[in-house]
Design a protein around this motif. Sequence first.
Motif, PDB file in Angstrom:
ATOM      1  N   SER A 184       4.525 -13.355  -8.968  1.00 26.99           N
ATOM      2  CA  SER A 184       5.312 -12.131  -9.151  1.00 26.99           C
ATOM      3  C   SER A 184       6.807 -12.393  -9.281  1.00 26.99           C
ATOM      4  CB  SER A 184       5.089 -11.183  -7.967  1.00 26.99           C
ATOM      5  OG  SER A 184       5.653 -11.736  -6.782  1.00 26.99           O
ATOM      6  N   GLY A 185       7.260 -13.538  -8.747  1.00 25.89           N
ATOM      7  CA  GLY A 185       8.692 -13.813  -8.731  1.00 25.89           C
ATOM      8  C   GLY A 185       9.404 -13.153  -7.554  1.00 25.89           C
ATOM      9  N   ASP A 186       8.656 -12.491  -6.662  1.00 32.20           N
ATOM     10  CA  ASP A 186       9.243 -11.827  -5.496  1.00 32.20           C
ATOM     11  C   ASP A 186       9.285 -12.817  -4.330  1.00 32.20           C
ATOM     12  OD1 ASP A 186       9.953 -10.334  -3.277  1.00 32.20           O
ATOM     13  OD2 ASP A 186       8.434  -8.773  -3.580  1.00 32.20           O
ATOM     14  N   TRP A 187      10.429 -13.459  -4.183  1.00 30.56           N
ATOM     15  CA  TRP A 187      10.619 -14.464  -3.131  1.00 30.56           C
ATOM     16  C   TRP A 187      11.383 -13.896  -1.939  1.00 30.56           C
ATOM     17  CZ3 TRP A 187       8.026 -18.879  -2.899  1.00 30.56           C
ATOM     18  CH2 TRP A 187       7.412 -19.331  -4.069  1.00 30.56           C
ATOM     19  N   ASN A 188      11.284 -12.602  -1.715  1.00 28.18           N
ATOM     20  CA  ASN A 188      11.939 -12.000  -0.560  1.00 28.18           C
ATOM     21  C   ASN A 188      11.557 -12.815   0.677  1.00 28.18           C
ATOM     22  OD1 ASN A 188      12.331 -10.391   1.821  1.00 28.18           O
ATOM     23  ND2 ASN A 188      12.452  -8.571   0.517  1.00 28.18           N
ATOM     24  N   PRO A 189      12.540 -13.278   1.453  1.00 30.86           N
ATOM     25  CA  PRO A 189      12.236 -14.147   2.594  1.00 30.86           C
ATOM     26  C   PRO A 189      11.390 -13.476   3.679  1.00 30.86           C
ATOM     27  CG  PRO A 189      14.570 -13.582   2.559  1.00 30.86           C
ATOM     28  CD  PRO A 189      13.985 -13.079   1.275  1.00 30.86           C
ATOM     29  N   LEU A 190      11.335 -12.147   3.708  1.00 29.38           N
ATOM     30  CA  LEU A 190      10.450 -11.479   4.660  1.00 29.38           C
ATOM     31  C   LEU A 190       8.993 -11.875   4.399  1.00 29.38           C
ATOM     32  CD1 LEU A 190       9.975  -9.483   6.974  1.00 29.38           C
ATOM     33  CD2 LEU A 190       9.856  -7.672   5.237  1.00 29.38           C
ATOM     34  N   HIS A 191       8.681 -12.174   3.131  1.00 31.04           N
ATOM     35  CA  HIS A 191       7.319 -12.534   2.746  1.00 31.04           C
ATOM     36  C   HIS A 191       7.082 -14.042   2.731  1.00 31.04           C
ATOM     37  CE1 HIS A 191       6.983  -8.385   1.627  1.00 31.04           C
ATOM     38  NE2 HIS A 191       7.831  -8.502   0.615  1.00 31.04           N
ATOM     39  N   THR A 192       8.139 -14.817   2.573  1.00 24.28           N
ATOM     40  CA  THR A 192       7.950 -16.235   2.246  1.00 24.28           C
ATOM     41  C   THR A 192       8.599 -17.233   3.200  1.00 24.28           C
ATOM     42  OG1 THR A 192       9.883 -16.171   0.787  1.00 24.28           O
ATOM     43  CG2 THR A 192       7.736 -15.699  -0.220  1.00 24.28           C
ATOM     44  N   ASP A 193       9.507 -16.789   4.051  1.00 29.86           N
ATOM     45  CA  ASP A 193      10.261 -17.717   4.903  1.00 29.86           C
ATOM     46  C   ASP A 193      10.041 -17.396   6.385  1.00 29.86           C
ATOM     47  OD1 ASP A 193      12.099 -19.274   6.261  1.00 29.86           O
ATOM     48  OD2 ASP A 193      13.821 -18.647   5.062  1.00 29.86           O
ATOM     49  N   PRO A 194       9.177 -18.171   7.059  1.00 28.23           N
ATOM     50  CA  PRO A 194       8.890 -17.895   8.470  1.00 28.23           C
ATOM     51  C   PRO A 194      10.140 -17.891   9.359  1.00 28.23           C
ATOM     52  CG  PRO A 194       7.319 -19.474   7.590  1.00 28.23           C
ATOM     53  CD  PRO A 194       8.379 -19.276   6.540  1.00 28.23           C
ATOM     54  N   GLU A 195      11.112 -18.734   9.043  1.00 28.55           N
ATOM     55  CA  GLU A 195      12.350 -18.790   9.835  1.00 28.55           C
ATOM     56  C   GLU A 195      13.117 -17.472   9.731  1.00 28.55           C
ATOM     57  OE1 GLU A 195      16.035 -21.685   9.550  1.00 28.55           O
ATOM     58  OE2 GLU A 195      14.141 -22.793   9.798  1.00 28.55           O
ATOM     59  N   HIS A 196      13.240 -16.967   8.517  1.00 29.00           N
ATOM     60  CA  HIS A 196      13.914 -15.682   8.301  1.00 29.00           C
ATOM     61  C   HIS A 196      13.114 -14.547   8.959  1.00 29.00           C
ATOM     62  CE1 HIS A 196      16.004 -12.355   6.358  1.00 29.00           C
ATOM     63  NE2 HIS A 196      14.808 -11.868   6.096  1.00 29.00           N
ATOM     64  N   ALA A 197      11.806 -14.539   8.723  1.00 29.67           N
ATOM     65  CA  ALA A 197      10.956 -13.462   9.245  1.00 29.67           C
ATOM     66  C   ALA A 197      10.985 -13.412  10.773  1.00 29.67           C
ATOM     67  CB  ALA A 197       9.527 -13.636   8.741  1.00 29.67           C
ATOM     68  N   ALA A 198      11.165 -14.563  11.429  1.00 26.87           N
ATOM     69  CA  ALA A 198      11.212 -14.614  12.893  1.00 26.87           C
ATOM     70  C   ALA A 198      12.374 -13.789  13.444  1.00 26.87           C
ATOM     71  CB  ALA A 198      11.325 -16.062  13.367  1.00 26.87           C
ATOM     72  N   LYS A 199      13.406 -13.570  12.640  1.00 28.53           N
ATOM     73  CA  LYS A 199      14.580 -12.803  13.069  1.00 28.53           C
ATOM     74  C   LYS A 199      14.417 -11.300  12.830  1.00 28.53           C
ATOM     75  CE  LYS A 199      17.398 -16.706  11.675  1.00 28.53           C
ATOM     76  NZ  LYS A 199      18.230 -17.187  10.585  1.00 28.53           N
ATOM     77  N   THR A 200      13.306 -10.908  12.221  1.00 23.46           N
ATOM     78  CA  THR A 200      13.084  -9.490  11.915  1.00 23.46           C
ATOM     79  C   THR A 200      12.245  -8.840  13.005  1.00 23.46           C
ATOM     80  OG1 THR A 200      11.001  -9.788  10.709  1.00 23.46           O
ATOM     81  CG2 THR A 200      13.070 -10.085   9.447  1.00 23.46           C
ATOM     82  N   MET A 201      12.067  -7.540  12.896  1.00 22.90           N
ATOM     83  CA  MET A 201      11.246  -6.812  13.870  1.00 22.90           C
ATOM     84  C   MET A 201       9.784  -7.237  13.834  1.00 22.90           C
ATOM     85  SD  MET A 201      11.236  -3.085  11.999  1.00 22.90           S
ATOM     86  CE  MET A 201       9.816  -2.307  12.698  1.00 22.90           C
ATOM     87  N   TYR A 202       9.351  -7.859  12.718  1.00 22.48           N
ATOM     88  CA  TYR A 202       7.948  -8.263  12.583  1.00 22.48           C
ATOM     89  C   TYR A 202       7.669  -9.633  13.205  1.00 22.48           C
ATOM     90  CZ  TYR A 202       8.302  -4.454   9.299  1.00 22.48           C
ATOM     91  OH  TYR A 202       8.554  -3.238   8.738  1.00 22.48           O
ATOM     92  N   LYS A 203       8.695 -10.458  13.330  1.00 22.56           N
ATOM     93  CA  LYS A 203       8.632 -11.797  13.945  1.00 22.56           C
ATOM     94  C   LYS A 203       7.861 -12.830  13.116  1.00 22.56           C
ATOM     95  CE  LYS A 203      10.949 -10.333  17.433  1.00 22.56           C
ATOM     96  NZ  LYS A 203      12.365 -10.324  17.181  1.00 22.56           N
ATOM     97  N   LYS A 204       7.090 -12.379  12.145  1.00 23.95           N
ATOM     98  CA  LYS A 204       6.333 -13.271  11.259  1.00 23.95           C
ATOM     99  C   LYS A 204       6.438 -12.742   9.839  1.00 23.95           C
ATOM    100  CE  LYS A 204       3.017 -14.806  14.681  1.00 23.95           C
ATOM    101  NZ  LYS A 204       1.628 -15.061  14.984  1.00 23.95           N
ATOM    102  N   THR A 205       6.072 -13.571   8.870  1.00 24.68           N
ATOM    103  CA  THR A 205       6.106 -13.118   7.480  1.00 24.68           C
ATOM    104  C   THR A 205       5.093 -11.997   7.265  1.00 24.68           C
ATOM    105  OG1 THR A 205       4.574 -14.853   6.823  1.00 24.68           O
ATOM    106  CG2 THR A 205       6.926 -15.307   6.526  1.00 24.68           C
ATOM    107  N   VAL A 206       5.441 -11.107   6.366  1.00 27.58           N
ATOM    108  CA  VAL A 206       4.632  -9.936   6.043  1.00 27.58           C
ATOM    109  C   VAL A 206       4.133 -10.085   4.609  1.00 27.58           C
ATOM    110  CG1 VAL A 206       4.733  -7.434   5.728  1.00 27.58           C
ATOM    111  CG2 VAL A 206       5.975  -8.503   7.625  1.00 27.58           C
ATOM    112  N   LEU A 207       2.866  -9.771   4.398  1.00 26.88           N
ATOM    113  CA  LEU A 207       2.289  -9.853   3.059  1.00 26.88           C
ATOM    114  C   LEU A 207       2.959  -8.841   2.129  1.00 26.88           C
ATOM    115  CD1 LEU A 207      -0.064 -11.402   1.662  1.00 26.88           C
ATOM    116  CD2 LEU A 207      -1.487  -9.401   2.135  1.00 26.88           C
ATOM    117  N   HIS A 208       3.193  -9.222   0.886  1.00 24.96           N
ATOM    118  CA  HIS A 208       3.772  -8.322  -0.114  1.00 24.96           C
ATOM    119  C   HIS A 208       2.924  -7.049  -0.218  1.00 24.96           C
ATOM    120  CE1 HIS A 208       5.086 -12.325  -1.466  1.00 24.96           C
ATOM    121  NE2 HIS A 208       6.077 -11.726  -2.113  1.00 24.96           N
ATOM    122  N   GLY A 209       3.585  -5.902  -0.317  1.00 25.79           N
ATOM    123  CA  GLY A 209       2.858  -4.651  -0.536  1.00 25.79           C
ATOM    124  C   GLY A 209       2.087  -4.665  -1.838  1.00 25.79           C
ATOM    125  N   ALA A 210       2.672  -5.281  -2.868  1.00 26.84           N
ATOM    126  CA  ALA A 210       2.003  -5.328  -4.166  1.00 26.84           C
ATOM    127  C   ALA A 210       0.713  -6.155  -4.119  1.00 26.84           C
ATOM    128  CB  ALA A 210       2.948  -5.883  -5.230  1.00 26.84           C
TER     129      ALA A 210
END
Length: 153
Positions: free
Chosen positions: A22-48
């Motif tokens: 898809s070309g959607d490299w949003n770090p929330l979906h692809t970067d565990p280090e970045h996702a760890a800093k979010t409210m989800y704490k882990k990567t989240v699967l793309h909605g699409a």
Amino acid sequence: MKNATFEVEVSQEDALRFAELSGDWNPLHTDPEHAAKTMYKKTVLHGAFSGGLISRMAGIFIHGIDCLLHNMRLKFVAPIIPPATLTVSAQLISESSGVGRVEASVSDKNSGVRYVEAIYDFGHHDFGDICTKAKEKIKKNNAGTPVVLVSGG
């Protein structure tokens, strides 16, 4: 009413392959280090990605091989955090004069948590008619250039 269900296992590798396609490299979906800093704490699967699962339901189960999606509405109820085993369920809620509507959902197989609620409307197409029209167009153009026919959702 017609019902259908299938299961699918999704992993972080699946999310990365989806990002590649898809070309959607949003770090929330692809970067565990970045996702760890979010409210989800882990990567989240793309909605699409979920949209693709609903498309699979349409093209394989309800209504199947001659299904032509007219629209799809998705409501993201909760994030899917891979790895997860998902159950995709659907029910045909109406069909008349060659068009229909389906309600579908994506849920966690083990906990039953609902991640996505969906509705899609569909019609039918005739492969023979599409192929005949494509062949006629090729003959008309007669340019010798290959023609690729793209259809579906």
